[in-house]
Design a protein around this motif. Structure first.
Motif, short mmCIF file in Angstrom:
data_model
loop_
_atom_site.label_atom_id
_atom_site.label_comp_id
_atom_site.label_asym_id
_atom_site.label_seq_id
_atom_site.Cartn_x
_atom_site.Cartn_y
_atom_site.Cartn_z
N ARG A 34 0.89 -1.20 0.00
CA ARG A 34 -0.05 0.12 0.01
C ARG A 34 0.79 1.12 0.05
N HIS A 35 0.28 2.21 -0.65
CA HIS A 35 1.10 3.43 -0.61
C HIS A 35 2.40 3.33 -1.24
N LEU A 36 2.66 2.60 -2.34
CA LEU A 36 3.96 2.35 -2.74
C LEU A 36 4.73 3.79 -3.37
N PRO A 37 5.78 4.30 -2.74
CA PRO A 37 6.35 5.55 -3.10
C PRO A 37 6.19 5.83 -4.70
N HIS A 38 5.90 6.83 -5.06
CA HIS A 38 5.67 7.21 -6.66
C HIS A 38 6.92 7.14 -7.18
N HIS A 39 8.07 7.67 -6.44
CA HIS A 39 9.57 7.77 -6.95
C HIS A 39 9.95 6.28 -7.32
N LEU A 40 9.64 5.44 -6.33
CA LEU A 40 9.95 4.15 -6.46
C LEU A 40 9.24 3.47 -7.76
N VAL A 41 8.00 3.53 -7.98
CA VAL A 41 7.50 3.07 -9.04
C VAL A 41 8.07 3.45 -10.27
N GLU A 42 8.30 4.87 -10.59
CA GLU A 42 9.07 5.42 -11.41
C GLU A 42 10.14 4.72 -11.81
N ALA A 43 11.28 4.80 -10.89
CA ALA A 43 12.36 4.10 -10.89
C ALA A 43 12.24 2.70 -11.35
N PHE A 44 11.60 1.81 -10.89
CA PHE A 44 11.21 0.24 -11.11
C PHE A 44 10.45 0.24 -12.36
N ARG A 45 10.18 1.28 -13.00
CA ARG A 45 9.19 1.14 -14.29
C ARG A 45 9.66 0.23 -15.19
N SER A 46 11.13 0.37 -15.52
CA SER A 46 11.79 -0.47 -16.71
C SER A 46 11.55 -2.17 -16.21
N THR A 47 11.74 -2.41 -14.81
CA THR A 47 11.56 -3.70 -14.32
C THR A 47 10.31 -4.29 -14.51
N VAL A 81 -2.31 -3.63 -5.53
CA VAL A 81 -1.54 -4.11 -6.44
C VAL A 81 -1.97 -3.61 -8.10
N ARG A 82 -3.60 -3.73 -8.10
CA ARG A 82 -3.95 -3.23 -9.38
C ARG A 82 -3.53 -1.89 -9.82
N ALA A 83 -3.72 -1.01 -8.69
CA ALA A 83 -3.26 0.46 -8.90
C ALA A 83 -1.93 0.71 -9.47
N VAL A 84 -0.93 -0.23 -8.90
CA VAL A 84 0.49 -0.11 -9.57
C VAL A 84 0.75 -0.39 -10.94
N ILE A 85 -0.12 -1.72 -11.04
CA ILE A 85 -0.35 -2.33 -12.34
C ILE A 85 -0.80 -1.17 -13.49
N ARG A 86 -1.90 -0.70 -13.20
CA ARG A 86 -2.42 0.43 -13.98
C ARG A 86 -1.42 1.47 -14.26
N ASP A 87 -0.62 2.10 -13.09
CA ASP A 87 0.38 2.95 -13.26
C ASP A 87 1.31 2.59 -14.16
N VAL A 88 1.65 1.24 -14.31
CA VAL A 88 2.95 0.85 -15.25
C VAL A 88 2.04 0.29 -16.51
N ASP A 89 0.85 0.73 -16.94
CA ASP A 89 0.28 0.64 -18.25
C ASP A 89 0.11 -0.98 -18.56
N ALA A 90 0.00 -1.86 -17.50
CA ALA A 90 -0.30 -3.41 -17.65
C ALA A 90 -1.71 -3.63 -17.49
N GLY A 91 -2.66 -2.48 -17.22
CA GLY A 91 -3.87 -2.87 -16.97
C GLY A 91 -4.61 -3.80 -17.97
N ASP A 92 -4.43 -4.06 -19.20
CA ASP A 92 -5.02 -4.74 -20.25
C ASP A 92 -4.39 -6.21 -20.30
N VAL A 93 -3.42 -6.43 -19.68
CA VAL A 93 -2.85 -7.88 -19.48
C VAL A 93 -3.77 -8.77 -19.15
N PRO A 94 -4.30 -9.95 -19.54
CA PRO A 94 -5.21 -10.95 -18.89
C PRO A 94 -4.71 -11.34 -17.53
#
Length: 465
Positions: free
Chosen positions: A305-318, A346-359
């Motif tokens: 919960r509340h995963l830091p935005h900076h961390l999501v951006e830094a790990f975007r490539s992963t 978790v789904r909130a982060v998945i949407r942040d990395v543009d993976a919301g359409d993955v089955p």
């Protein structure tokens, strides 16, 4: 509504209805202490263990939810190597803009910190630079917020060059707006040697008040390095796509059992720890469906919960491993008291990395420790799910079958006669295609199958009319 008629722990908070007694007291949360007599058993870096008091502001939801949030904060602090001595919650409409708790409660917190013999306060939220400085002045102890604590845990668990670079970048982005306040108050040391303590490990600069220009330069260098490593990973993904190997990504809340599940499905031997964020670097392994079809499966970093935005951006490539997958296995801890909240986080982060359409296929893990009523509630909320126990193997065979059914089918249907001297092509069809019919004749192997376009091209000369 009369507050006396509301059962504690079930009421929804409304700013106009905050109970006067609740506002006038810090509510202790029991069962959080992790104090031990022998600190040498801690397996993380050899640094002085902080003795911490946790504090949260309960602004919305139920008391149970607020206490679960603080319990999760305690787990994060323990993972960072701290000993949790006490935990308190204040109920109020919003955090105080000056001292997070309000000046009076901050002074009460100072007394609790002194009585417990603590040296650090950990707040269950992200504090502004002004709040950090002011609260430290009142409680006379180091103050760490939830974001800095998560970054510290990531700094300890990053092992690869890319993981370390991603964490360092996120830490610097967090540090920049806080340089002035921290430099004036405590002149904190940064740089992951010994002695720094919790939330001070990472980027390698000598002091937190390091010149902004130098930090910007280092951030630019880290971004270039991460981009180069991202290119290498993309080349590997392209190679897998050319080989027509479907891909599966495992995602989920931290400590949900993702690495254990990967080991069950592949025998990968990935590190499994009962600790938050034990896995930071993506692990790609090959697996086989019950029908004999090969696919890759990737274990990714856990979410919270509340995963830091900076961390999501830094790990975007992963996290692009998730976005590029053909199927997402969303692992949830069936024994957790609030699994649906974990799924939503978790789904909130998945949407942040543009993976919301993955089955998505929900995998309810730890079934051997779950309450049957909780499993029934999960089944009702998530119709497309499989219940498993990575520890005992329960349900894993069914999961393998479900994965095989869910993977995308190759698009080209072929009917070929392959001579026995070209048996390697038969093996490729079995590994990367879907065999519909097979017959062994005197002239060779006759197959009807669905395969990818590149393999179909290699089979053209063997096509039967």
């Amino acid at each position: 509504m009369d507050n006396a008629d509301v059962r504690p722990g079930t009421e929804e908070v409304n700013g106009a209805q905050l109970d006067r007694d609740d506002r006038a007291a810090l509510r202790r949360v029991v069962g959080l202490s992790t104090e031990t007599t022998d600190v040498t058993e801690v397996e993380y870096r050899q640094v002085r263990l902080e003795r911490v008091v946790l504090v949260g502001v309960w602004t919305a939801g139920t008391l149970d939810e607020a206490e679960r949030s603080l319990a999760e904060l305690a787990a994060l602090a323990e993972t960072a190597g701290a000993m949790v001595l006490d935990g308190v919650i204040q109920r109020r409409g919003r955090p105080d803009p000056g001292t997070y708790l309000g000046s009076g409660k901050a002074r009460e917190l100072r007394d609790i910190v002194r009585a417990a013999g603590a040296d650090t306060v950990v707040c269950d939220g992200e504090l502004s630079p002004a709040q950090l400085v002011r609260l430290e002045q009142v409680v006379d102890a180091k103050v760490v917020d939830r974001t800095a604590l998560i970054l510290d845990v990531f700094a300890q668990h990053a092992t690869s060059r890319e993981g370390k670079a991603q964490v360092a970048l996120a830490q610097m982005q967090y540090m920049l707006p806080r340089l002035r306040g921290w430099g004036q108050s405590l002149s904190r040391q940064m740089g992951g040697g010994g002695g720094g303590g919790m939330a001070t490990r990472g980027p390698g600069e000598t002091k937190i008040e390091t010149d902004r220009r130098r930090i910007h330069e280092k951030m630019a260098r880290l971004r270039r390095e991460i981009a180069e490593m991202r290119t290498g990973r993309e080349l590997k993904r392209q190679e897998r796509r050319r080989s027509s190997i479907p891909s599966v990504a495992i995602a989920g809340y931290t400590n949900a059992g993702k690495s254990s599940l990967l080991n069950r499905l592949t025998g990968a031997g990935v590190l499994v720890q009962n600790a938050l964020f034990a896995t930071l670097d993506p692990t790609v392994r090959r697996a086989i469906t019950p029908a004999g079809r090969a696919y890759t499966i990737t274990d990714t970093v856990g979410f919270v919960r509340h995963l830091p935005h900076h961390l999501v951006e830094a790990f975007r490539s992963t996290l692009e491993e998730v976005a590029e997958a053909d199927l997402l296995l969303h692992v949830v801890d069936g024994s957790h008291p609030a699994p649906l909240a974990q799924l939503a986080a978790v789904r909130a982060v998945i949407r942040d990395v543009d993976a919301g359409d993955v089955p998505e296929l929900v995998v309810v893990n730890k079934a051997d420790a779950a309450n049957p009523a909780a499993l029934a509630a999960l089944a009702e909320a998530e119709p497309r799910h499989v219940v498993v126990s990575a520890r005992t193997g329960q349900g894993v065979d069914r999961l393998r079958e479900t994965i095989g059914t869910a993977l995308p089918n190759p698009e080209v249907q072929v009917h070929v006669l392959i001579p026995y001297t070209a048996g390697g092509l038969v093996a490729r069809i079995h590994a990367y295609g879907e065999v519909l019919a097979e017959e062994h004749t005197a002239d060779g192997t006759v197959l009807r199958a669905r395969v990818a376009a590149d393999l179909a091209a290699d089979l053209d000369e063997y096509a039967r009319t």
